[in-house]
Design an enzyme around this catalytic site. Sequence first.
Site, PDB file in Angstrom:
ATOM      1  N   SER A  11      96.461 152.238  36.946  1.00 37.31           N
ATOM      2  CA  SER A  11      96.107 153.178  38.002  1.00 37.31           C
ATOM      3  C   SER A  11      96.558 152.656  39.364  1.00 37.31           C
ATOM      4  O   SER A  11      96.902 151.478  39.526  1.00 37.31           O
ATOM      5  CB  SER A  11      94.593 153.405  38.011  1.00 37.31           C
ATOM      6  OG  SER A  11      93.919 152.181  38.275  1.00 37.31           O
ATOM      7  N   THR A  46      86.714 155.653  41.818  1.00 33.00           N
ATOM      8  CA  THR A  46      85.785 156.758  41.559  1.00 33.00           C
ATOM      9  C   THR A  46      84.336 156.469  41.944  1.00 33.00           C
ATOM     10  O   THR A  46      83.476 157.343  41.763  1.00 33.00           O
ATOM     11  CB  THR A  46      85.839 157.155  40.077  1.00 33.00           C
ATOM     12  OG1 THR A  46      85.557 156.008  39.268  1.00 33.00           O
ATOM     13  CG2 THR A  46      87.221 157.701  39.717  1.00 33.00           C
ATOM     14  N   ASP A 112      94.657 145.741  28.390  1.00 27.60           N
ATOM     15  CA  ASP A 112      93.261 145.846  28.809  1.00 27.60           C
ATOM     16  C   ASP A 112      92.814 147.258  28.445  1.00 27.60           C
ATOM     17  O   ASP A 112      93.172 148.218  29.137  1.00 27.60           O
ATOM     18  CB  ASP A 112      93.142 145.608  30.310  1.00 27.60           C
ATOM     19  CG  ASP A 112      91.712 145.745  30.821  1.00 27.60           C
ATOM     20  OD1 ASP A 112      90.803 145.964  30.007  1.00 27.60           O
ATOM     21  OD2 ASP A 112      91.514 145.635  32.050  1.00 27.60           O
ATOM     22  N   GLN A 146      82.737 143.512  26.714  1.00 27.03           N
ATOM     23  CA  GLN A 146      81.848 143.584  25.553  1.00 27.03           C
ATOM     24  C   GLN A 146      81.723 145.017  25.032  1.00 27.03           C
ATOM     25  O   GLN A 146      81.820 145.260  23.823  1.00 27.03           O
ATOM     26  CB  GLN A 146      80.466 143.041  25.906  1.00 27.03           C
ATOM     27  CG  GLN A 146      79.477 143.091  24.726  1.00 27.03           C
ATOM     28  CD  GLN A 146      78.121 142.501  25.076  1.00 27.03           C
ATOM     29  OE1 GLN A 146      77.955 141.873  26.133  1.00 27.03           O
ATOM     30  NE2 GLN A 146      77.141 142.691  24.205  1.00 27.03           N
ATOM     31  N   GLU A 148      83.767 147.554  25.320  1.00 25.36           N
ATOM     32  CA  GLU A 148      85.027 148.010  24.716  1.00 25.36           C
ATOM     33  C   GLU A 148      85.286 147.325  23.384  1.00 25.36           C
ATOM     34  O   GLU A 148      85.766 147.958  22.432  1.00 25.36           O
ATOM     35  CB  GLU A 148      86.164 147.755  25.703  1.00 25.36           C
ATOM     36  CG  GLU A 148      86.071 148.639  26.942  1.00 25.36           C
ATOM     37  CD  GLU A 148      86.768 148.073  28.166  1.00 25.36           C
ATOM     38  OE1 GLU A 148      86.872 148.814  29.167  1.00 25.36           O
ATOM     39  OE2 GLU A 148      87.194 146.897  28.141  1.00 25.36           O
ATOM     40  N   THR A 182      86.281 139.666  27.666  1.00 31.03           N
ATOM     41  CA  THR A 182      86.390 139.146  29.026  1.00 31.03           C
ATOM     42  C   THR A 182      85.042 138.856  29.674  1.00 31.03           C
ATOM     43  O   THR A 182      84.917 137.912  30.454  1.00 31.03           O
ATOM     44  CB  THR A 182      87.170 140.129  29.911  1.00 31.03           C
ATOM     45  OG1 THR A 182      86.486 141.401  29.916  1.00 31.03           O
ATOM     46  CG2 THR A 182      88.588 140.331  29.368  1.00 31.03           C
ATOM     47  N   ASP A 222      90.841 144.117  36.236  1.00 29.24           N
ATOM     48  CA  ASP A 222      92.279 144.134  36.520  1.00 29.24           C
ATOM     49  C   ASP A 222      92.745 142.779  37.055  1.00 29.24           C
ATOM     50  O   ASP A 222      93.838 142.312  36.724  1.00 29.24           O
ATOM     51  CB  ASP A 222      92.602 145.246  37.521  1.00 29.24           C
ATOM     52  CG  ASP A 222      92.079 146.596  37.065  1.00 29.24           C
ATOM     53  OD1 ASP A 222      92.268 146.916  35.883  1.00 29.24           O
ATOM     54  OD2 ASP A 222      91.470 147.309  37.880  1.00 29.24           O
TER      55      ASP A 222
END
Length: 299
Positions: A11, A46, A112, A146, A148, A182, A222
């Site tokens: 993005s 957002t 990711d 976690q 995801e 991560t 990111d």
Amino acid sequence: MNTPRILSIQSHVVCGYVGNKSSVFPLHLHGFQVDAINSVQLSNHTQYKHVKGQILKAQDVTDLYDALKENNVNFYDYVTTGYVGDPSFLETLARTVTDLRTKNPDIKYVCDPVMGDNGHFYVPEELLQVYQKSIVPIADVLLPNQFEAEKLSGMPISSEDDGWKVCDHLHSQGKAETVVITSGEIGDNPTQIVSLGSFNRGQTKVKVCIPRIPSSFTGSGDVFAASFLIWSHKYPTNPVKIMSNTVNTTYAVLNRTYDSFKDVENPSSYEKELKLIQSKKDLEDPPEVVQAVLVAGSS
């Protein structure tokens, strides 16, 4: 030494630091040449009250990549993907990665799988199936948080052992040499979060315990993904060094950001934007706050 080339598909925001805005700067600092495709172009992330912008369609990324291919400039050492909000776009990414491998069979795909956090999706849930079917099988490196990791594997994580089992499962679903959870609330210490890195298809396991910063951040994943790519490129045979430097780099950025607003009552989204530029020295040479621990295998 050749300058490594990266195709980064993430993005983009005009104001603030998420996606490519969080990734490209640290990669440039370390000498990577980055070609960026913006999956979305938004005014800001957002969490702001107002958001406007454009979403790249699947045909748009096809057109961009086709022109790179026609100009014979589609040779990359790495391809990395982050936030994608449309299933057809994600399917197109899978085809793009497959085609990139015909140009360079040694290209590394760092994924990711941005879907959500803290128990909630913030992308359409139908993306999960696309990740499972089309992306996980072709990624060389998977970097889920976690939430995801649990969704991709269909397995809950309530302990460190659960985390390693999820990593093993994700290894088994494709070609991923490396799976890193991560960040996660793994274990019973509320003052820390945990990162688990499974390398060499699970033969080497590395754990990092990270002091919890009492705030939430947008764009931290990111920074983590870019830092992981940087340090794994520089220390390809040293998982402990990779994990230590990745976590310390990310932590330094978050801690500096937190220090900038911790005394502000109800800080705004803008005040909580990552202090990425101010962290230039830490991105280049992170202070050692935590040390990764080898759990299994050799480093």
